[in-house]
Design a protein around this motif. Structure first.
Motif, short mmCIF file in Angstrom:
data_model
loop_
_atom_site.label_atom_id
_atom_site.label_comp_id
_atom_site.label_asym_id
_atom_site.label_seq_id
_atom_site.Cartn_x
_atom_site.Cartn_y
_atom_site.Cartn_z
N LEU A 1 -1.58 16.91 2.02
CA LEU A 1 -0.51 16.04 2.53
C LEU A 1 0.70 16.80 3.06
O LEU A 1 1.19 16.48 4.16
CB LEU A 1 -0.09 15.02 1.46
CG LEU A 1 -1.11 13.90 1.19
CD1 LEU A 1 -0.66 13.05 0.01
CD2 LEU A 1 -1.32 13.03 2.42
N PRO A 2 1.21 17.82 2.35
CA PRO A 2 2.36 18.53 2.93
C PRO A 2 2.04 19.14 4.29
O PRO A 2 2.89 19.13 5.19
CB PRO A 2 2.66 19.62 1.88
CG PRO A 2 2.12 19.06 0.59
CD PRO A 2 0.90 18.29 0.98
N TYR B 1 11.23 8.98 1.86
CA TYR B 1 9.90 8.46 2.21
C TYR B 1 9.21 7.98 0.94
O TYR B 1 9.34 8.58 -0.12
CB TYR B 1 9.10 9.62 2.83
CG TYR B 1 7.64 9.36 3.07
CD1 TYR B 1 7.19 8.79 4.25
CD2 TYR B 1 6.69 9.69 2.10
CE1 TYR B 1 5.85 8.56 4.46
CE2 TYR B 1 5.34 9.46 2.32
CZ TYR B 1 4.93 8.90 3.50
OH TYR B 1 3.60 8.68 3.71
N PHE C 1 -5.74 15.71 -1.62
CA PHE C 1 -4.35 15.26 -1.61
C PHE C 1 -3.41 16.44 -1.35
O PHE C 1 -2.30 16.26 -0.85
CB PHE C 1 -3.98 14.62 -2.96
CG PHE C 1 -4.53 13.24 -3.16
CD1 PHE C 1 -5.49 12.70 -2.30
CD2 PHE C 1 -4.09 12.45 -4.21
CE1 PHE C 1 -6.00 11.42 -2.49
CE2 PHE C 1 -4.59 11.17 -4.41
CZ PHE C 1 -5.55 10.66 -3.56
N ASP D 1 3.85 8.90 9.33
CA ASP D 1 3.44 9.63 8.12
C ASP D 1 2.83 8.68 7.09
O ASP D 1 1.85 9.01 6.42
CB ASP D 1 4.65 10.34 7.49
CG ASP D 1 4.98 11.66 8.18
OD1 ASP D 1 4.16 12.13 9.00
OD2 ASP D 1 6.05 12.22 7.90
N PHE D 2 3.43 7.50 6.98
CA PHE D 2 2.92 6.51 6.02
C PHE D 2 1.47 6.15 6.36
O PHE D 2 0.59 6.16 5.50
CB PHE D 2 3.80 5.26 6.03
CG PHE D 2 3.43 4.25 4.98
CD1 PHE D 2 4.11 4.21 3.77
CD2 PHE D 2 2.39 3.36 5.18
CE1 PHE D 2 3.76 3.30 2.78
CE2 PHE D 2 2.04 2.44 4.19
CZ PHE D 2 2.73 2.41 3.00
N ALA E 1 0.89 13.06 -3.40
CA ALA E 1 0.87 14.38 -4.05
C ALA E 1 1.98 14.51 -5.09
O ALA E 1 1.89 15.35 -5.99
CB ALA E 1 0.99 15.48 -2.99
N THR F 1 -5.69 9.48 2.49
CA THR F 1 -6.01 9.41 1.07
C THR F 1 -7.18 8.44 0.81
O THR F 1 -7.98 8.66 -0.09
CB THR F 1 -4.80 9.03 0.20
OG1 THR F 1 -4.24 7.81 0.68
CG2 THR F 1 -3.75 10.10 0.20
N LEU G 1 -1.93 -1.71 -1.58
CA LEU G 1 -0.88 -2.06 -0.62
C LEU G 1 -0.95 -1.24 0.68
O LEU G 1 -0.33 -1.62 1.67
CB LEU G 1 0.50 -1.83 -1.25
CG LEU G 1 0.99 -2.90 -2.22
CD1 LEU G 1 2.25 -2.41 -2.93
CD2 LEU G 1 1.27 -4.21 -1.48
N GLY G 2 -1.68 -0.13 0.66
CA GLY G 2 -1.63 0.79 1.80
C GLY G 2 -2.01 0.16 3.12
O GLY G 2 -1.23 0.18 4.09
N SER H 1 2.29 4.14 -0.64
CA SER H 1 1.80 3.14 -1.61
C SER H 1 1.62 3.76 -2.98
O SER H 1 1.74 3.07 -4.00
CB SER H 1 0.51 2.49 -1.13
OG SER H 1 -0.56 3.40 -1.17
N GLU I 1 -0.87 9.09 5.70
CA GLU I 1 -1.12 9.31 4.27
C GLU I 1 -2.08 8.27 3.71
O GLU I 1 -3.03 8.60 3.00
CB GLU I 1 0.18 9.29 3.46
CG GLU I 1 -0.11 9.39 1.96
CD GLU I 1 1.12 9.47 1.07
OE1 GLU I 1 2.21 9.81 1.58
OE2 GLU I 1 0.99 9.20 -0.14
N GLU I 2 -1.84 7.00 4.03
CA GLU I 2 -2.69 5.94 3.47
C GLU I 2 -4.13 6.08 3.96
O GLU I 2 -5.08 5.95 3.19
CB GLU I 2 -2.13 4.56 3.84
CG GLU I 2 -0.72 4.29 3.36
CD GLU I 2 -0.55 4.37 1.85
OE1 GLU I 2 -1.54 4.18 1.12
OE2 GLU I 2 0.56 4.65 1.39
N ARG J 1 10.45 13.16 -0.92
CA ARG J 1 9.32 12.35 -0.47
C ARG J 1 8.43 11.98 -1.66
O ARG J 1 7.86 12.85 -2.30
CB ARG J 1 8.52 13.11 0.58
CG ARG J 1 9.35 13.47 1.82
CD ARG J 1 8.58 14.38 2.75
NE ARG J 1 7.48 13.70 3.40
CZ ARG J 1 7.55 13.04 4.54
NH1 ARG J 1 8.71 12.98 5.19
NH2 ARG J 1 6.51 12.44 5.06
N GLY K 1 -1.62 -0.32 -6.50
CA GLY K 1 -2.74 -0.10 -5.57
C GLY K 1 -2.94 -1.28 -4.65
O GLY K 1 -2.42 -2.38 -4.88
#
Lengths: 148, 97
Positions: free
Chosen positions: A17-18, B46, A14, A42-43, B21, A50, A108-109, B49, A46-47, B17, A106
């Protein structure tokens, strides 16, 4: 993918992510991609990233992300190495009409990704034990993915 | 980066955001609020989920105690996310003007 404007590998944590968000910001700026669609890109990243970190715990390999500009947006490919198959396009939708007493954090991603992106495809190579996800996002009108 | 803090009028202001993290830090802050709380989302750029999970967990806890979490200053993008998630049925949402 040909002519990727950006191509990088990220440690499966994780904490990456940045760096991933920095990667998309730089790639969007360099390629002149409409910044209005970056939140959705980005969404999705990330989903999907992760999910790879959480569920493919047997792999120690970095995840590769390639980004290529297309008309009105971007095509992004994520490659995950040394993993079992998991077709993200087949995951069931969340039941978002449940009353709050029955809602649980949880799940929803992938439900949201299908509504935010123009398209998403999944390929798995059994020989290489490699998952490859390609998605596209443009600033055009929604093309017909589930929206409800 | 994420910033979350209480303003003098009691509103909780969140900015930056809210991703996987940062979800732990946001949850730790919101676990301490009580009653009816307004979360000012004007500077929330931003949410993923993981962030939605933080809001849902907080709302369930506050509702069970007779309070609630209200979301104010919600951008068009966040309204879409909340709508697709069914959160528009679970939260009182005031759009960004």
């Amino acid at each position: 993918m040909k002519d990727a404007v950006a191509d990088a590998k990220f440690a499966r944590s994780f904490d990456s992510l940045p760096a991933i968000f920095g990667f998309t910001a730089q790639a969007f700026a360099r390629a002149g991609v409409d910044p209005a669609i970056r939140q959705d890109v980005d969404f999705a990243l990330e989903e999907l990233f992760t999910n790879m970190v959480k569920y493919s715990t047997g792999s120690k390999a970095d995840v590769r992300i390639e980004l290529m500009p297309i008309e009105g947006g971007v095509e992004v490919t994520m490659t995950d190495y040394d993993v079992e198959p998991f077709d993200v396009t087949k995951a069931p939708d969340a039941d978002v009409k449940l009353p709050i007493e029955e809602r649980r954090p949880g799940g929803l991603g992938l439900h949201l990704i299908r509504r935010l992106l123009d398209s998403i495809e999944y390929e798995y190579s059994k020989e290489r034990r490699q998952s490859r996800i390609t998605f596209r996002k443009t600033n055009a009108a929604p093309p017909g993915l589930a929206r409800a | 980066m994420l910033s979350i803090d209480k303003s003098p009028d009691g509103t909780v202001v969140i900015s930056g955001r809210l991703d996987a993290a940062q979800a732990g830090a946001a949850q730790a802050f919101l676990d301490k609020v009580e009653g009816t709380v307004t979360l000012d989302c004007r500077a929330l750029e931003y949410i993923s989920s993981a962030g939605l999970g933080v809001l849902l967990k907080t709302q369930k806890r506050l509702l069970a105690a007779g309070g609630k979490l209200r979301l104010s200053g919600v951008s068009r993008h966040l309204q879409d996310i909340f709508g697709y998630s069914g959160f528009d049925q679970l939260f009182e949402i005031e759009p960004l003007r």
